[in-house]
Design a protein around this motif. Structure first.
Motif, mmCIF file in Angstrom:
data_model
loop_
_atom_site.group_PDB
_atom_site.id
_atom_site.type_symbol
_atom_site.label_atom_id
_atom_site.label_comp_id
_atom_site.label_asym_id
_atom_site.label_seq_id
_atom_site.Cartn_x
_atom_site.Cartn_y
_atom_site.Cartn_z
ATOM 1 N N GLU A 76 -15.018 -27.867 -32.883
ATOM 2 C CA GLU A 76 -13.650 -27.636 -33.346
ATOM 3 C C GLU A 76 -13.714 -26.849 -34.646
ATOM 4 N N ILE A 77 -13.173 -25.651 -34.661
ATOM 5 C CA ILE A 77 -13.261 -24.766 -35.809
ATOM 6 C C ILE A 77 -12.069 -25.014 -36.725
ATOM 7 N N ASP A 78 -12.313 -25.471 -37.959
ATOM 8 C CA ASP A 78 -11.245 -25.606 -38.942
ATOM 9 C C ASP A 78 -11.760 -24.997 -40.238
ATOM 10 N N ASP A 79 -11.864 -25.798 -41.280
ATOM 11 C CA ASP A 79 -12.362 -25.262 -42.540
ATOM 12 C C ASP A 79 -13.889 -25.284 -42.604
ATOM 13 N N GLN A 80 -14.527 -25.822 -41.567
ATOM 14 C CA GLN A 80 -15.978 -25.967 -41.584
ATOM 15 C C GLN A 80 -16.608 -24.858 -40.748
ATOM 16 N N ALA A 81 -17.653 -24.221 -41.269
ATOM 17 C CA ALA A 81 -18.303 -23.122 -40.564
ATOM 18 C C ALA A 81 -19.089 -23.647 -39.366
ATOM 19 N N VAL A 82 -19.103 -22.855 -38.317
ATOM 20 C CA VAL A 82 -19.873 -23.205 -37.129
ATOM 21 C C VAL A 82 -21.343 -22.882 -37.386
ATOM 22 N N ASP A 83 -22.236 -23.816 -37.045
ATOM 23 C CA ASP A 83 -23.670 -23.592 -37.248
ATOM 24 C C ASP A 83 -24.192 -22.754 -36.088
ATOM 25 N N VAL A 84 -23.954 -21.457 -36.173
ATOM 26 C CA VAL A 84 -24.370 -20.555 -35.107
ATOM 27 C C VAL A 84 -25.886 -20.534 -34.973
ATOM 28 N N VAL A 97 -28.978 -6.992 -27.034
ATOM 29 C CA VAL A 97 -28.825 -7.045 -28.488
ATOM 30 C C VAL A 97 -30.200 -6.837 -29.110
ATOM 31 N N PRO A 98 -30.327 -6.052 -30.173
ATOM 32 C CA PRO A 98 -31.638 -5.838 -30.789
ATOM 33 C C PRO A 98 -32.289 -7.157 -31.213
ATOM 34 N N LYS A 99 -33.602 -7.219 -31.052
ATOM 35 C CA LYS A 99 -34.324 -8.428 -31.430
ATOM 36 C C LYS A 99 -34.157 -8.737 -32.908
ATOM 37 N N SER A 100 -34.081 -7.692 -33.739
ATOM 38 C CA SER A 100 -33.907 -7.916 -35.171
ATOM 39 C C SER A 100 -32.598 -8.634 -35.464
ATOM 40 N N THR A 101 -31.559 -8.353 -34.663
ATOM 41 C CA THR A 101 -30.269 -9.040 -34.842
ATOM 42 C C THR A 101 -30.396 -10.517 -34.504
ATOM 43 N N VAL A 102 -31.099 -10.814 -33.385
ATOM 44 C CA VAL A 102 -31.324 -12.211 -33.003
ATOM 45 C C VAL A 102 -32.082 -12.946 -34.100
ATOM 46 N N ALA A 103 -33.107 -12.302 -34.642
ATOM 47 C CA ALA A 103 -33.907 -12.935 -35.686
ATOM 48 C C ALA A 103 -33.074 -13.192 -36.941
ATOM 49 N N ARG A 104 -32.203 -12.239 -37.316
ATOM 50 C CA ARG A 104 -31.376 -12.422 -38.513
ATOM 51 C C ARG A 104 -30.385 -13.556 -38.335
ATOM 52 N N ILE A 105 -29.773 -13.659 -37.138
ATOM 53 C CA ILE A 105 -28.807 -14.728 -36.889
ATOM 54 C C ILE A 105 -29.492 -16.090 -36.938
ATOM 55 N N GLU A 106 -30.652 -16.206 -36.292
ATOM 56 C CA GLU A 106 -31.333 -17.497 -36.231
ATOM 57 C C GLU A 106 -31.935 -17.906 -37.570
ATOM 58 N N GLY A 151 -30.484 -17.214 -40.401
ATOM 59 C CA GLY A 151 -29.406 -17.341 -41.358
ATOM 60 C C GLY A 151 -29.199 -16.107 -42.203
ATOM 61 N N GLY A 152 -29.925 -15.022 -41.872
ATOM 62 C CA GLY A 152 -29.797 -13.800 -42.645
ATOM 63 C C GLY A 152 -28.522 -13.037 -42.357
#
Length: 296
Positions: free
Chosen positions: A16-24, A48-57, A59-60
């Protein structure tokens, strides 16, 4: 996101998305582990580029694009849910978080989410220590230091390890009493569906029948006739659980002595279960009745 929450250590559920960020980051790693995909494999599926996956996982990526997250989630077998506060979410199947997400390697990096990570207590725990099993070297002679934790990259070996862990958790040992004489002992190791993985047979005897009254012997003792385990399930500890079940039953019955004859790996199994080698060595005899020897 389907199968995701913002609290580590719990099963993932709808967020449930409210004021708390989703832990993607945690949600994506959990989904990728469930799908058994590396970052490279996930990026290829999602386009999706691998570098994008790495940055998301890692926290970058502080604010990844919704479309990018959706493509990654779908490629990992999940589904992105959007709704209003108070809406009842659809039924979802929980996905556990990555159990080793709190562990870091020597460089402070997370271990791959889709792999199984375990601590290295001695060289046998490390697949890279091929020399450990054969030479049994003392620590001062190890050719290189062992890491604090490790994982298996080979998918076949990894699947076998996961299969073995599942068998260890599911197999159950029970004693069979119906239809057997009182002096016969039988234990079975079975899966919940009834598949037989191992069996132990033993019999009870009175030592006075063997020794007479010349020694101060008890009234009962056990002779272990054999322990059998399905070939693919050996090295999973099933044989040891069968022997330990026999020992526990002996304690309940007040029987303190057990005898056994074993060879090859069976000797090591029984020694690990507390048995000792005896000085005497019985002979193994065999009878072959050829047709010319039979009496009609």
């Amino acid at each position: 996101m389907e199968n995701s929450t913002g609290t580590a250590g719990r099963d993932c559920g709808p967020t449930e998305i409210d004021d708390q960020a989703v832990d993607v980051t945690a949600a994506l790693r959990a989904l990728r582990r469930q799908a058994d995909l590396s970052q490279r494999e996930l990026s290829a599926r999602a386009g999706v580029p691998k570098s994008t996956v790495a940055r998301i996982e890692s926290g970058g990526a502080a604010d990844p694009r919704l479309r990018t997250v959706e493509r990654l989630v779908r490629a990992a077998g999940g589904r992105l849910l959007v709704g209003r506060p108070g809406d009842r979410p659809p039924e979802v199947v929980p996905v556990p978080w990555v159990p080793h997400d709190g562990m870091r390697d020597e460089a402070g990096r997370r271990y791959p989410a889709h792999l199984d990570v375990w601590k290295v207590r001695d060289p046998k725990d490390w697949p890279g220590a091929w020399w450990a099993e054969w030479w049994k070297l003392p620590p001062e002679r190890w050719p290189r230091p062992v890491p604090t934790a490790t994982y298996e990259l080979n998918r076949r070996y990894r699947d076998l390890r996961r299969w073995g862990e599942r068998i260890r958790h599911e197999v159950a040992v029970r004693r069979v009493v119906d239809g057997l004489p009182a002096t016969s002992w039988q234990f079975l190791a079975e899966l919940p569906d009834g598949r037989l993985l191992g069996e132990l047979r033993a019999h009870e005897r009175n030592p006075r029948l063997l020794y007479g009254d010349l020694i101060d012997a008890g009234e009962r003792e056990i002779v272990l006739d054999g322990v059998l385990v399905v070939g693919v399930c050996r090295q999973l500890g099933i044989g040891r659980r069968l022997v330990e079940a026999l020992t526990a039953e002996m304690d309940r019955a007040g029987i303190t002595v057990a005898h056994a004859v074993a060879d090859f790996g069976g000797v090591d199994l029984l020694l690990a279960c507390g048995y000792r080698l005896e000085a005497s060595r019985p002979y193994a005899l065999r009878l072959d009745r050829s047709p010319s020897q039979r009496v009609f």
